[in-house]
Design an enzyme around this catalytic site. Sequence first.
Site, PDB file in Angstrom:
ATOM      1  CD  GLU A  43     -16.675   2.973   7.972  1.00 36.40           C
ATOM      2  OE1 GLU A  43     -17.576   2.255   7.782  1.00 36.40           O
ATOM      3  OE2 GLU A  43     -15.539   3.209   8.642  1.00 36.40           O
ATOM      4  CG  ASP A  54     -25.545  -2.731   7.938  1.00 37.74           C
ATOM      5  OD1 ASP A  54     -24.676  -2.679   8.626  1.00 37.74           O
ATOM      6  OD2 ASP A  54     -25.247  -2.651   6.292  1.00 37.74           O
TER       7      ASP A  54
END
Lengths: 264, 396
Positions: A43, A54
């Site tokens: 990824e 995040d």
Amino acid sequence: MFERCRAAGRPAFMPYITAGYPGAAETVPLLLALEAGGADAIELGVPFSDPMADGATIQHANYVAVEQGVSFADCLGFVRTARERGLEAPVILMGYYNPLLAYGEERAPGDAAAAGADGFIVVDLPPEEAGRFLVACRGADMSFVPLVAPTTADTRIAKIAGAADAFLYCVSVLGTTGQRAALPEELPGFIGRVRGLTGLPLAVGFGIGTREHVEEVGRIADAAVIGSAIIATIDAADEAHRAQRVREFVESVTGHKQAGGDGP
Amino acid sequence: MSADTTLSPRFGEFGGRYVPETLVGAHEELEEAYSAARSDPAFGDELEGLLKHYVGRPTPLYLAERLTRECGGARIWLKREDLAHTGAHKINNAIGQALLAKRLGKPRIIAETGAGQHGVATATVCAMLGLECAVYMGSEDIRRQSLNVFRMKMLGATVIPVESGSRTLKDAINEAMRDWVTNVRTTHYLIGSAIGPHPFPTIVRDFQSVIGREARQQMLEQAGKLPDVAIACVGGGSNAIGLFHPFVDDPVRLIGVEAAGEGVGTGRHSATLVAGRPGVLHGTRTYLLQDANGQILETHSISAGLDYPGVGPEHSWLKTSERAEYVAVDDVQALEGFKALTRAEGIIPALEPSHAVYHALKVARSLDPGEDLLIGLSGRGDKDMHTVAAALGVTL
């Protein structure tokens, strides 16, 4: 890839790095190091100024990359160069919607495919908002990987699975990305619930940081994602050895050793 | 034309729900709860009672006679949200959403705040309803709004400094979203402006529309007619949409005033609708200040409450449909508006509506004495005294 891993009796391993972190010149060597360490797919994070899903580690990586002006086009450049240097693992571009919109959501999938990328995970683009982008992905033969979370209702999981073509990304925990001491107790129940609703391969991410976690995930799902722990490995390494340390970390998670590697 | 997009997720091409999957369920649940509440007379009665007896509504409509004389143009009317409890319009929405949170059975409230007015309003309502409250605030805003930080703490809220990014409102929203993703089962995110994913822009617009509904009625009673022009400042745009919405189907010119900071040409501003282009941030498709790569730009304004690189999606629609117009007023001009209203009327406005006041005086001068101009005076200026003193070179 999933069949191959399943036959080998292990989950596919999908590490994450943020493109352009800590510097644009390091992304290609890091991609190659991930594969050398045994990554089955990668990824590649497309940096965004406001990564709201995040945790602190990946937020910081995003800010550093954005500060350096790393764009979606640069990310495609990294993939293209890595392919030229022999990278074979599938690359999934992971990030947020606005940089894709700014690039042009209709041309992004085609250009990404031409660069050698294989799919997209867009954290803030649920399938019902993805109309135009989804069409562009289908036209370019790029995978669109939707996410499901422990809070996703059964009816919705079935609907989301209908928009997926390669696999589903299961968010292991309520929260942001980042390492945790242990996997959540509700994980097997959650994955079991998803498993009962779709035959697609399942990748599990968020909060996974160690080989033990990956093995645990391997017992219930098809792939495990590690992100923040890779970024932390980069941070802990001195500048000359970042790719090497990342490769060693991935090897420690996958148990993978290259022939002629650093064994006795 | 009608702006009524009740529980439709979009305003023209703007709006929508661009959220991480973890939060989709919470938004669906909120939408259902709000739809049910809207048609429940008990909810309406409770809200109305609190707005009357706790907030002090209706707030007055005041004819600013000296200011009108000084301009020599249209009659200038002020909708006095500065007189609402806690000193700004933010309480209208905070009460409404807190009642929704109770219906949802969520005992914990989180909020973001820029100038601190929404944080104070939320902390106030949480104290009154006995809800736990955490407020995210950029460390830069904490520095320039220390009085409001202390007020929130006195009210029992936890104020959490945000050190990421530009350390202002946008980053506080990011952190609040991260908290919500983590604690969604027990927590309601009480968004303070008409921004964010569906249904927030609609909910906040509806709760703030009490401003325009009252003002419309009061204009008819006190002026004998509707205003010719209505003007309000726009950061996220909640007081402006609250003022505008009830006038959308009337022949009333609507003007939103953004913050030009040090000047739109300098790049240090918050004039999203004037200088931005559409994108997706904080869960909604709307105008944004962004670079060519889609990265969100840092903003600047003398007023912390306007310092935001996005704007409510309904404003984006009012702009592109040309139902409303949007202009920008810079820091220096806002201070002029601040001084003009303070001296002429004995009303000290917050720096946010001072932007609207400055532009309104300009517009009023261009109108005839028989015409009427309505300003949304969204808050009082006590919180800004340190900033104003510093800008005028005065040490307190």
